[in-house]
Design a protein around this motif. Structure first.
Motif, PDB file in Angstrom:
ATOM      1  N   MET A   1       0.825  -1.238   0.008  1.00 47.68           N
ATOM      2  CA  MET A   1       0.130  -0.026   0.127  1.00 47.68           C
ATOM      3  C   MET A   1       0.925   1.235  -0.090  1.00 47.68           C
ATOM      4  O   MET A   1       1.853   1.436   0.474  1.00 47.68           O
ATOM      5  CB  MET A   1      -0.923  -0.084   1.213  1.00 47.68           C
ATOM      6  N   ILE A   2       0.377   2.362  -0.721  1.00 45.55           N
ATOM      7  CA  ILE A   2       1.152   3.571  -0.660  1.00 45.55           C
ATOM      8  C   ILE A   2       0.659   4.373   0.112  1.00 45.55           C
ATOM      9  O   ILE A   2      -0.375   4.535   0.410  1.00 45.55           O
ATOM     10  CB  ILE A   2       0.975   3.930  -2.317  1.00 45.55           C
ATOM     11  N   TYR A   3       1.520   5.074   0.902  1.00 44.01           N
ATOM     12  CA  TYR A   3       1.325   6.077   1.873  1.00 44.01           C
ATOM     13  C   TYR A   3       1.484   7.543   1.176  1.00 44.01           C
ATOM     14  O   TYR A   3       2.370   7.749   0.844  1.00 44.01           O
ATOM     15  CB  TYR A   3       2.173   5.983   3.029  1.00 44.01           C
ATOM     16  N   TYR A   4       0.559   8.518   1.274  1.00 40.20           N
ATOM     17  CA  TYR A   4       0.455   9.680   0.760  1.00 40.20           C
ATOM     18  C   TYR A   4       0.588  10.599   2.002  1.00 40.20           C
ATOM     19  O   TYR A   4      -0.308  10.750   2.756  1.00 40.20           O
ATOM     20  CB  TYR A   4      -0.383   9.978  -0.236  1.00 40.20           C
ATOM     21  N   ASP A   5       1.971  11.338   1.980  1.00 34.48           N
ATOM     22  CA  ASP A   5       2.059  12.382   3.032  1.00 34.48           C
ATOM     23  C   ASP A   5       1.959  13.596   2.266  1.00 34.48           C
ATOM     24  O   ASP A   5       3.232  13.814   1.777  1.00 34.48           O
ATOM     25  CB  ASP A   5       3.196  11.951   3.882  1.00 34.48           C
ATOM     26  N   SER A  22       6.615  -0.045  -3.460  1.00 31.51           N
ATOM     27  CA  SER A  22       5.503  -0.999  -3.078  1.00 31.51           C
ATOM     28  C   SER A  22       6.182  -1.944  -2.141  1.00 31.51           C
ATOM     29  O   SER A  22       7.361  -2.435  -2.429  1.00 31.51           O
ATOM     30  CB  SER A  22       5.207  -2.035  -4.269  1.00 31.51           C
ATOM     31  N   LYS A  23       5.718  -2.008  -1.048  1.00 29.58           N
ATOM     32  CA  LYS A  23       6.468  -3.026  -0.068  1.00 29.58           C
ATOM     33  C   LYS A  23       6.532  -4.487  -0.309  1.00 29.58           C
ATOM     34  O   LYS A  23       7.646  -5.168  -0.235  1.00 29.58           O
ATOM     35  CB  LYS A  23       5.422  -3.179   1.184  1.00 29.58           C
ATOM     36  N   GLY A  24       5.559  -5.032  -1.210  1.00 24.19           N
ATOM     37  CA  GLY A  24       5.864  -6.482  -1.843  1.00 24.19           C
ATOM     38  C   GLY A  24       7.066  -6.450  -2.879  1.00 24.19           C
ATOM     39  O   GLY A  24       7.656  -7.521  -2.492  1.00 24.19           O
ATOM     40  N   LYS A  25       7.181  -5.228  -3.567  1.00 25.29           N
ATOM     41  CA  LYS A  25       8.279  -5.500  -4.471  1.00 25.29           C
ATOM     42  C   LYS A  25       9.528  -5.677  -3.677  1.00 25.29           C
ATOM     43  O   LYS A  25      10.539  -6.359  -3.965  1.00 25.29           O
ATOM     44  CB  LYS A  25       8.340  -4.297  -5.450  1.00 25.29           C
ATOM     45  N   SER A  78      14.787  -0.828   4.346  1.00 25.59           N
ATOM     46  CA  SER A  78      14.484  -0.771   2.949  1.00 25.59           C
ATOM     47  C   SER A  78      13.129  -0.126   2.875  1.00 25.59           C
ATOM     48  O   SER A  78      12.728   0.820   2.153  1.00 25.59           O
ATOM     49  CB  SER A  78      14.784  -1.667   1.986  1.00 25.59           C
ATOM     50  N   VAL A  79      12.087  -0.638   3.329  1.00 25.94           N
ATOM     51  CA  VAL A  79      10.729  -0.467   3.242  1.00 25.94           C
ATOM     52  C   VAL A  79      10.213   0.890   3.926  1.00 25.94           C
ATOM     53  O   VAL A  79       9.707   1.862   3.426  1.00 25.94           O
ATOM     54  CB  VAL A  79       9.880  -1.661   4.004  1.00 25.94           C
ATOM     55  N   LEU A 133      14.037   4.850 -12.109  1.00 20.93           N
ATOM     56  CA  LEU A 133      13.224   5.213 -11.042  1.00 20.93           C
ATOM     57  C   LEU A 133      12.064   4.249 -10.928  1.00 20.93           C
ATOM     58  O   LEU A 133      10.921   4.332 -11.916  1.00 20.93           O
ATOM     59  CB  LEU A 133      12.831   6.494 -10.548  1.00 20.93           C
ATOM     60  N   VAL A 134      11.896   3.166 -10.162  1.00 23.50           N
ATOM     61  CA  VAL A 134      10.820   2.468 -10.108  1.00 23.50           C
ATOM     62  C   VAL A 134       9.628   3.094  -9.557  1.00 23.50           C
ATOM     63  O   VAL A 134       9.776   4.179  -8.754  1.00 23.50           O
ATOM     64  CB  VAL A 134      11.127   1.250  -8.907  1.00 23.50           C
ATOM     65  N   PHE A 135       8.344   2.656 -10.705  1.00 15.40           N
ATOM     66  CA  PHE A 135       7.272   3.290 -10.166  1.00 15.40           C
ATOM     67  C   PHE A 135       6.735   3.113  -8.621  1.00 15.40           C
ATOM     68  O   PHE A 135       7.032   1.984  -8.146  1.00 15.40           O
ATOM     69  CB  PHE A 135       6.196   2.792 -11.285  1.00 15.40           C
TER      70      PHE A 135
END
Length: 166
Positions: A1-5, A22-25, A78-79, A133-135
């Motif tokens: 899940m992406i967090y937007y701050d 992405s945490k999964g990646k 890393s996450v 840069l990874v999306f």
């Protein structure tokens, strides 16, 4: 899940967005690395210690927990410490304790075809150097960079930088 701050900086009133990868990646990358190292250690150390691949030698029970612990530690770091910060003037890529700043005005070409196919923003700066840069999960970094940069066409880019490979 992406967090937007989204927050406003009091010093210069710029609007910032933080985009986490992405945490999964990230975790998936470390899990693959764990299995590669596990197999490498297993085939090198296990065979030398026992002379066969089964039963497991004592070293197997030492290096496997160490690898698991290191995988968990580096995945967590890393996450939590890898993200992009989008400002009005630049992309700031935070990697652990380093910051890499890519100014929008220094981006001369964006390889849109490659970027969309591989889910990595591929762009060239005004020195002809390419960057990746990874999306993020929703491709916000790609949309923002496309909106905020004025880039050369593919033909103009080849004329200006003939040694750059697209």
């Amino acid at each position: 899940m992406i967090y937007y701050d989204i927050f406003l900086s009091m010093s210069n009133k710029n609007h910032y967005k933080k985009l986490y990868l992405s945490k999964g990646k990230i975790i998936g990358t470390f899990i693959v690395l764990f299995f590669i190292l596990e197999l490498l250690f297993y085939f090198v150390i296990q065979f030398q210690e026992v002379g066969a691949f089964f039963p497991f030698g004592i070293s197997f029970y030492i290096y496997t927990p160490i690898l698991i612990l290191l995988t968990i530690i580096f995945s967590y770091i890393s996450v939590t410490k890898t993200y992009y910060e989008l400002t009005n003037n630049a992309i700031i890529h935070h990697k652990m304790n380093t910051e890499i700043v890519y100014s929008y005005k220094n981006i001369v070409y964006i390889d849109e075809e490659y970027s969309l196919k591989h889910k990595q923003l591929r762009f060239f700066d005004n020195n002809g150097k390419e960057h990746y840069l990874v999306f993020d999960k929703n491709n916000i970094i790609y949309d923002e960079v496309i909106k905020k940069t004025k880039t050369l066409s593919k033909q103009d880019f080849h004329l200006r930088y003939p040694n750059a490979k697209l």
